[in-house]
Design an enzyme around this catalytic site. Structure first.
Site, PDB file in Angstrom:
ATOM      1  N   HIS A   1       0.822  -1.214   0.000  1.00 17.88           N
ATOM      2  CA  HIS A   1       0.000   0.000   0.000  1.00 17.88           C
ATOM      3  C   HIS A   1       0.854   1.261   0.000  1.00 17.88           C
ATOM      4  O   HIS A   1       0.341   2.348  -0.282  1.00 17.88           O
ATOM      5  CB  HIS A   1      -1.012  -0.008   1.148  1.00 17.88           C
ATOM      6  CG  HIS A   1      -0.476   0.271   2.514  1.00 17.88           C
ATOM      7  ND1 HIS A   1      -0.288  -0.710   3.462  1.00 17.88           N
ATOM      8  CD2 HIS A   1      -0.107   1.420   3.116  1.00 17.88           C
ATOM      9  CE1 HIS A   1       0.161  -0.176   4.582  1.00 17.88           C
ATOM     10  NE2 HIS A   1       0.285   1.128   4.396  1.00 17.88           N
TER      11      HIS A   1
ATOM     12  N   ASP B   1       0.331  -7.628   1.385  1.00 18.79           N
ATOM     13  CA  ASP B   1       0.663  -6.213   1.550  1.00 18.79           C
ATOM     14  C   ASP B   1       2.170  -5.994   1.607  1.00 18.79           C
ATOM     15  O   ASP B   1       2.672  -5.221   2.419  1.00 18.79           O
ATOM     16  CB  ASP B   1      -0.004  -5.623   2.795  1.00 18.79           C
ATOM     17  CG  ASP B   1       0.038  -4.087   2.793  1.00 18.79           C
ATOM     18  OD1 ASP B   1       0.152  -3.507   1.701  1.00 18.79           O
ATOM     19  OD2 ASP B   1      -0.030  -3.488   3.880  1.00 18.79           O
TER      20      ASP B   1
ATOM     21  N   SER C   1       4.400   2.630   7.912  1.00 15.47           N
ATOM     22  CA  SER C   1       4.145   1.487   7.034  1.00 15.47           C
ATOM     23  C   SER C   1       5.405   1.074   6.290  1.00 15.47           C
ATOM     24  O   SER C   1       6.065   1.888   5.662  1.00 15.47           O
ATOM     25  CB  SER C   1       3.068   1.832   6.008  1.00 15.47           C
ATOM     26  OG  SER C   1       1.797   1.704   6.558  1.00 15.47           O
TER      27      SER C   1
END
Length: 408
Positions: free
Chosen positions: A149, A181, A268
């Site tokens: 992402h 992911d 992230s």
């Protein structure tokens, strides 16, 4: 908040941000779902009733809202132009092997700076047109691991990488795997980088000390401390502020490590490390207190390093990452188990004779208490595995043998 960029060149406060990731645990998927109605969703007034009728009502979710730990477009399954298929991730099953846990040493606060200093050069910032995330250096020649992402917000096939010393490089997106992911990028024109050392995530125990490194809110080189709060978590992910596409099943990520080390938007793709300075997880999601809140509340999630490293190596080699599929969408049943809301035509479940309305109570040797248990159990297997499934149909206990297929 004052802008400190002139005082510290490695601290960059980037404005904006995009809708974060949320979780809907009551709508789980173990493979592709029927079209066009989203199996597992209650039928809404004014919508056509699907061929199998309205899905059975699910128990109210007890989980909170989960958001992606990145100030980026969280594509996953709900943004525009997202690759198809639900996210699915789990640790490999034990396969009958007795595992010996080796606890990481417990350190005092004076030792933590040494660990952080040893790892910081292996963590980078990744900048796209729409935001900023983090990454972990895989090799001296520029391969970097991050979240899917994070790179999904790039307008093309390149992103900008900022190293710990402030130097930058353009990096090409080498490969992505939306279901876990994870993504790998390759920075050009670099050499002699300090690759991160990966540890054994299966050897981590609840209560072990951990550090989270990354670029929360654009503040590169940030380090936070906490413990490993839980293992083998399953979350259902969406994108806050964007309407869910009814033609897509909820995105499931299972086998995750949970930590209370503060993680915020921008973390992230960053590293979760143990007290040996080894990467044992890739930070990917956080829980928030409620609508409009997207900061840390001490509930964060990381992809285990064993899974992350395996996927990263395949992406570097240009290989396909395999994901097992049962081919059902499920809700939590009232009396426990996973209630089958829909069965995908031609799937492993259909071939084994499973039907809508069945309540799965055991998958192999794993007891199924709710839909998340089933997602995790399926994703801990491998494509081609033959698994005995115990279920109830109209109150009668039955069994079936399924052969896990490749997720389409």
């Amino acid at each position: 908040v004052p802008d400190h960029r002139s005082a510290h060149p490695r601290r960059r406060r980037r404005g904006g941000g995009v809708p974060p990731l949320i979780v809907r645990p009551e709508r789980s998927s173990c493979g592709p779902a029927y079209q066009p109605h989203h199996p597992g969703q209650p039928h809404l007034p004014g919508q056509p009733v699907p061929p199998w009728g309205p899905a059975p009502a699910a128990r109210p979710s007890r989980a909170g809202k989960f958001v992606g730990a990145g100030a980026l477009v969280l594509a996953l399954m709900f943004g525009s132009g997202v690759a198809g298929g639900a996210l699915a991730l789990a640790l490999d099953g034990d396969g009958g092997v007795t595992r010996t846990y080796s606890a990481a040493p417990v350190l005092n606060s004076a030792d933590l700076p040494k660990i952080a200093a040893a790892v910081q050069d292996s963590v980078v910032s990744i900048i796209t047109d729409n935001g900023e995330g983090s990454g972990v250096i895989l090799s001296a020649d520029g391969y970097v691991l991050t979240n899917n992402h994070v790179v999904a917000s790039a307008s093309g096939d390149t992103v900008k990488v900022v190293f710990a010393d402030g130097k930058t490089a353009q990096a090409k997106i080498v490969g992505t795997d939306p279901k876990t992911d994870l993504a790998v990028v390759k920075a050009g024109g670099v050499s002699g980088l300090k690759a991160a050392k990966f540890g054994d995530s299966d050897g981590m125990q609840v209560g072990d000390q951990v550090l989270a490194l990354g670029s929360p809110l654009g503040l590169q080189g940030s380090v936070t401390a906490g413990i490993l709060s839980a293992r083998d978590r399953t979350i259902q992910a969406g994108s806050e502020g964007q309407q869910q596409d009814p033609q897509r099943a909820a995105s499931s990520i299972s086998g995750l490590l949970q930590t209370d080390a503060p993680i915020n938007p921008g973390n992230s793709g960053g590293a979760l490390v143990n007290t040996r300075g080894e990467v044992i997880g890739i930070n990917t999601a956080i829980a928030t207190a409620g609508q409009g809140s997207n900061g840390n509340i001490g509930v964060g999630f990381a992809i285990p390093s064993n899974k992350a490293k395996d996927v990263a190596e395949k992406l570097q080699r240009g290989e396909k990452v395999s994901h097992p599929s049962l081919g059902v969408s499920v809700n939590a049943a009232e009396d426990g188990g996973a209630l089958v809301a829909a069965v995908t035509p031609g799937s492993a479940a259909e071939k084994a004779g499973l039907q809508r309305g069945d309540v799965i109570t055991k998958f192999g040797d794993k007891v199924i208490n709710d839909s998340n248990d089933l997602v995790g159990a399926v994703q801990s297997g491998k494509v081609g595995d033959r698994v005995e499934v115990q279920f109830k149909r109209n109150g009668s206990a039955q069994t079936a043998t399924v052969t896990l297929a490749e997720t389409s």
